[in-house]
Design a protein around this motif. Structure first.
Motif, short mmCIF file in Angstrom:
data_model
loop_
_atom_site.label_atom_id
_atom_site.label_comp_id
_atom_site.label_asym_id
_atom_site.label_seq_id
_atom_site.Cartn_x
_atom_site.Cartn_y
_atom_site.Cartn_z
N LYS A 1 0.82 -1.21 0.00
CA LYS A 1 0.00 0.00 0.00
C LYS A 1 0.86 1.26 0.00
O LYS A 1 0.45 2.28 -0.54
CB LYS A 1 -0.94 0.02 1.20
N LEU A 2 2.02 1.20 0.62
CA LEU A 2 2.91 2.36 0.64
C LEU A 2 3.22 2.80 -0.79
O LEU A 2 3.09 3.98 -1.13
CB LEU A 2 4.21 2.05 1.39
N ILE A 3 3.62 1.88 -1.63
CA ILE A 3 3.98 2.21 -3.02
C ILE A 3 2.75 2.70 -3.78
O ILE A 3 2.83 3.68 -4.53
CB ILE A 3 4.62 0.99 -3.71
N LEU A 4 1.61 2.06 -3.57
CA LEU A 4 0.39 2.48 -4.25
C LEU A 4 0.01 3.91 -3.87
O LEU A 4 -0.30 4.73 -4.75
CB LEU A 4 -0.76 1.53 -3.92
N TRP A 5 0.04 4.22 -2.57
CA TRP A 5 -0.31 5.56 -2.12
C TRP A 5 0.73 6.59 -2.57
O TRP A 5 0.40 7.69 -2.98
CB TRP A 5 -0.51 5.62 -0.61
N ARG A 6 2.00 6.23 -2.48
CA ARG A 6 3.06 7.16 -2.92
C ARG A 6 2.89 7.49 -4.39
O ARG A 6 2.94 8.65 -4.80
CB ARG A 6 4.44 6.57 -2.64
N ASP A 7 2.64 6.46 -5.21
CA ASP A 7 2.45 6.69 -6.65
C ASP A 7 1.21 7.53 -6.92
O ASP A 7 1.22 8.39 -7.79
CB ASP A 7 2.36 5.35 -7.39
N GLU A 8 0.14 7.28 -6.17
CA GLU A 8 -1.08 8.07 -6.32
C GLU A 8 -0.82 9.54 -6.00
O GLU A 8 -1.22 10.43 -6.75
CB GLU A 8 -2.17 7.51 -5.40
N LEU A 9 -0.13 9.80 -4.91
CA LEU A 9 0.16 11.18 -4.52
C LEU A 9 1.09 11.85 -5.53
O LEU A 9 0.86 13.00 -5.93
CB LEU A 9 0.76 11.22 -3.11
#
Length: 189
Positions: free
Chosen positions: A42-50
């Motif tokens: 989820k860290l990578i998913l949220w970082r990419d989203e932001l």
């Protein structure tokens, strides 16, 4: 049914004491959930989203509204931004400080009401919120404040859902955020 029980199940529209008491009880467990999330895919998913919305080319001044245990604040700080995380619950702010310290992240965390911000007008480049709007008694007032502190041309990112309503019956693998909550606290949620 006595009045205190009725108050717990159906708080008054402007009862921020109710909201704060709920999140005070959840603060430590919530930090543990976010700690796991910082070490998950989820860290990578949220970082990419932001990053998709704010980029990484310049350091921005970012306000994380209702920061909880500091998940977004930490991600954004680690991307090189100057981040202020606010939450109305003092215990949640303490947990966010612990989590940020544990991952060596530099974020300013402040106890503050999302509907009454104590910042100058046009102060932030980005205002971000995750799962906070459903907690607000007056979301219209909150949005006015968020837009007030946002610089012209700034970005407001609001990721939200109603996580309490009709979700408690879901399997824990789907809805793990409530797996350790006592039944009375679940009802309060």
């Amino acid at each position: 049914m006595n009045d205190s029980f009725n108050h717990i199940i159906h708080p008054k529209e402007d009862d921020k004491t109710f909201i704060t008491s709920y999140w005070t009880e959840r603060a430590e467990d919530f930090r543990r959930l976010r700690e796991k999330e910082l070490q998950s895919p989820k860290l990578i998913l949220w970082r990419d989203e932001l990053l998709q919305h704010i980029g990484q080319n310049e350091s921005l001044r970012i306000l994380d509204i209702g920061c909880g245990a500091g998940f977004f604040s930490i991600i954004l700080s680690q991307l090189g931004h100057t981040v202020t995380g606010i939450d109305i619950t003092p215990n949640m702010i303490e947990e966010s400080k612990l989590l940020a310290y544990s991952v060596n992240s530099n974020v300013e965390f402040i106890v503050m009401d999302a509907e009454k911000l104590d910042f100058d007008t046009n102060y932030f480049d980005v205002v971000v919120a995750r799962n906070v709007t459903w907690n607000l008694p007056h979301p219209d007032e909150a949005y006015k404040e968020w837009l007030r502190v946002l610089k012209p041309g700034g970005i407001l990112l609001n990721y939200d859902a109603e996580h309490a309503k009709n979700h408690h019956h879901l399997p824990q693998s789907v809805h793990h955020a409530h797996e350790h909550i006592k039944p009375d606290l679940l009802d309060k949620c």
